[in-house]
Design an enzyme around this catalytic site. Structure first.
Site, mmCIF file in Angstrom:
data_model
loop_
_atom_site.group_PDB
_atom_site.id
_atom_site.type_symbol
_atom_site.label_atom_id
_atom_site.label_comp_id
_atom_site.label_asym_id
_atom_site.label_seq_id
_atom_site.Cartn_x
_atom_site.Cartn_y
_atom_site.Cartn_z
ATOM 1 N N ASP A 7 -31.720 -5.939 22.285
ATOM 2 C CA ASP A 7 -32.740 -5.220 23.040
ATOM 3 C C ASP A 7 -32.079 -4.598 24.266
ATOM 4 O O ASP A 7 -31.148 -5.179 24.841
ATOM 5 C CB ASP A 7 -33.878 -6.149 23.470
ATOM 6 C CG ASP A 7 -35.156 -5.409 23.801
ATOM 7 O OD1 ASP A 7 -36.099 -5.443 22.988
ATOM 8 O OD2 ASP A 7 -35.210 -4.758 24.866
ATOM 9 N N ARG B 149 -50.438 -10.279 11.461
ATOM 10 C CA ARG B 149 -51.571 -10.243 12.374
ATOM 11 C C ARG B 149 -51.206 -11.049 13.606
ATOM 12 O O ARG B 149 -50.844 -12.225 13.503
ATOM 13 C CB ARG B 149 -52.811 -10.840 11.719
ATOM 14 C CG ARG B 149 -53.292 -10.111 10.469
ATOM 15 C CD ARG B 149 -54.264 -10.964 9.677
ATOM 16 N NE ARG B 149 -53.619 -12.165 9.168
ATOM 17 C CZ ARG B 149 -54.262 -13.170 8.589
ATOM 18 N NH1 ARG B 149 -55.578 -13.127 8.469
ATOM 19 N NH2 ARG B 149 -53.608 -14.218 8.136
ATOM 20 N N ASN C 26 -53.420 -0.392 6.804
ATOM 21 C CA ASN C 26 -54.052 -0.504 8.118
ATOM 22 C C ASN C 26 -55.264 0.409 8.235
ATOM 23 O O ASN C 26 -56.278 0.041 8.841
ATOM 24 C CB ASN C 26 -53.041 -0.185 9.219
ATOM 25 C CG ASN C 26 -52.180 -1.384 9.569
ATOM 26 O OD1 ASN C 26 -52.447 -2.494 9.133
ATOM 27 N ND2 ASN C 26 -51.149 -1.170 10.349
ATOM 28 N N ALA D 157 -68.739 -7.262 12.696
ATOM 29 C CA ALA D 157 -69.210 -6.226 13.615
ATOM 30 C C ALA D 157 -68.966 -6.673 15.047
ATOM 31 O O ALA D 157 -68.949 -7.861 15.355
ATOM 32 C CB ALA D 157 -70.698 -5.969 13.392
ATOM 33 N N CYS E 163 -51.901 -1.195 16.165
ATOM 34 C CA CYS E 163 -51.728 -0.706 14.790
ATOM 35 C C CYS E 163 -52.853 0.194 14.292
ATOM 36 O O CYS E 163 -52.603 1.325 13.877
ATOM 37 C CB CYS E 163 -51.569 -1.890 13.840
ATOM 38 S SG CYS E 163 -50.062 -2.846 14.120
ATOM 39 N N ARG F 190 -52.741 -3.920 24.265
ATOM 40 C CA ARG F 190 -52.749 -2.534 23.801
ATOM 41 C C ARG F 190 -54.080 -2.175 23.151
ATOM 42 O O ARG F 190 -54.554 -2.857 22.254
ATOM 43 C CB ARG F 190 -51.589 -2.303 22.828
ATOM 44 C CG ARG F 190 -50.230 -2.304 23.517
ATOM 45 C CD ARG F 190 -49.089 -2.215 22.530
ATOM 46 N NE ARG F 190 -48.921 -3.448 21.766
ATOM 47 C CZ ARG F 190 -47.947 -3.645 20.882
ATOM 48 N NH1 ARG F 190 -47.059 -2.693 20.652
ATOM 49 N NH2 ARG F 190 -47.856 -4.798 20.235
#
Length: 472
Positions: free
Chosen positions: A30, A155, A226, A270, A278, A345
């Site tokens: 990284d 996930r 997705n 819901a 994603c 996000r």
């Protein structure tokens, strides 16, 4: 095989630790020196249940560096796991990917090596990556460098279980390259590894399916999967709106239709809609790809429209009962986009806090895990941190449940709402299933509750406890 992982975000870090646990020598690469220093000392930059324990088990096989020269030449397989955030027009930003691939190319040593696209990338990116390798690898020779598309289907919150016990493994590329990846994934395919005590093998789990395709099909599989899940959530939310109109209960409806094996129950909840890195990005990317070819995708556009509408709907439910929000105090419970992660996000809570501030409300927020991250990433927002869910409700005029943390499910709501100035609950995740024992207004998504006239708390609470002011 020696493995190098380029990028130590949610996907890269989980992949690195999982492969190290399976016995491979893994180097995590990284450009963020602070992140690498933390990983060397055993500090994780993200929250994921069970990841810290798996890191401890696999640490002997893990190495961390910021140097491509150290990480690339010895690697047999190189996973690219950098971010591809959306641009304003919906196309993915491939600048991080291009930079990473160029750096990889410049450090390849001429032996057969496989470069794996683990990042979610547009259709056709595999061929583009191969061209970059050809242009920048000093010793490029014929078929020595192969590109494979191996999309992840993790996930957040259950990423380790999804990694160790996947539904399927998708491999797109040449027969030789996908064959090598089959060898790499053999412990997963055959389930020959010892299950970690804290991530047990699911009851009845056998083996994952292995899908070998072309590069292009593998890239399309990721986006299509997705987008379909996003469609299911938006469909449930659209039906929920009609349920409110006619007096039906969305939870009863989705339970009834989900039992049809052709539909299934997952992703029919819901609520405030989907968030995270994603669904929105990948759905927009498919729409943008269609535009590139003059092909319209109205169903996907509708899914995004419904998802946006849900976030406005939550604020509208507040306004229905509080009328003017200016001067009101609103608690927001949950900041991460979903439970069991600190990922912020595209979190619905971000939009709630933004809109509430615009309308003149003061916001107090609480999340069991994500508040430290929010201090860094949400400095542009104005809110007060609460030390607990109970503290957030103290003195509030209303509360929005934005994330379905189990802590909020088990909260004694009948007791907690008594400390509110007024008792208006907007349960944007439909987690409250038991009737409250005290008068209160409860709004949920797609469920028609008896709504009593507004009743003040029996006793006015003391002045709200001071919190930590965040933002401007």
């Amino acid at each position: 095989m020696n493995i190098t992982i380029v990028g130590t975000g949610y996907v890269g870090l989980g992949t690195a630790i999982m492969l190290a646990y399976l016995g491979y020598q893994v180097t995590g690469l990284d450009s963020d020196q602070a992140k690498i220093d933390g990983l060397r000392s055993g500090a994780l930059p993200i929250y994921e249940p069970g990841l810290e324990e798996l890191l401890s088990s696999a640490s002997a096989n893990l190495h961390w560096t910021t140097s491509y020269a150290d990480a690339i030449p010895h690697a047999d397989v190189i996973f690219i796991c950098v971010g591809t955030p959306p641009l304003p027009d919906g196309h993915p930003n491939l600048s991080y990917l291009e930079s990473a691939v160029r750096s990889v190319a410049e450090n390849l040593d001429g032996k057969p090596q496989i470069i794996v696209n683990k990042s979610t990338v547009p259709i056709g990116t595999g061929d583009w990556v191969l061209r970059i390798l050809e242009e920048h690898a000093a010793r490029h020779a014929g078929s020595r460098y192969e590109v494979v598309s191996n999309p992840e289907f993790l996930r957040e919150g259950t990423a380790l279980g999804d990694s160790l016990y996947p539904d399927r493994i998708v491999l797109g590329g040449s027969a030789w390259a996908t064959g090598r990846l089959r060898e790499l994934y053999a412990p997963l395919i055959e389930q020959t590894f010892e299950a970690p005590p804290h991530i047990p093998r699911p009851r009845g789990y056998m083996q994952p399916a292995v899908v070998e395709t072309t590069l292009t099909s593998a890239e399309m599989i990721k986006y299509a999967a997705n987008a379909f899940l996003a469609l299911k959530i938006s469909f449930a939310n659209e039906i929920a709106g009609l349920c409110e109109c006619v007096g039906a209960d969305i939870q009863e409806v989705t339970a009834g239709i989900g039992l049809d094996h052709r539909i299934g129950t997952p992703f029919l909840a819901a609520g405030a809609g989907w968030g995270g890195s994603c669904f929105g990005k990948d759905t927009s990317a498919l729409i943008s790809t269609g535009q590139d070819y003059g092909y319209s995708m109205p169903i996907l556009r509708a899914a995004i429209s419904v998802n946006d509408r849900q976030r406005h709907l939550v604020i509208e439910k507040l306004q229905k009962h509080l009328r003017l929000l200016k001067g009101k105090r609103v608690a927001v419970l949950g900041m991460a986009f979903k439970p069991n992660t600190d990922d912020l996000r595209d979190a619905p809570a971000h939009d709630f806090i933004t809109r509430l501030s615009q309308l003149g409300a003061s916001v107090v927020a609480y999340d069991p895990v994500a508040m430290p991250r929010a201090r860094r990433e949400w400095q542009h927002l104005t809110y007060v941190e609460a030390a607990s869910a109970q503290a957030a409700l103290h003195g509030a005029d209303a509360v929005i449940i934005a994330t379905e943390w189990s802590e909020f499910r088990t909260l004694n709501w009948s007791e907690a709402v008594c400390t509110m100035r007024t008792r208006v609950i907007v349960d944007a995740r439909n987690i409250l299933t038991l009737p409250l024992q005290v008068p209160a207004v409860l709004e949920q998504i797609g469920r028609d509750h008896p709504r009593p006239s507004f009743l003040p708390a029996e006793h006015q609470p003391a002045a709200p406890q001071p919190g930590v002011q965040v933002g401007a």
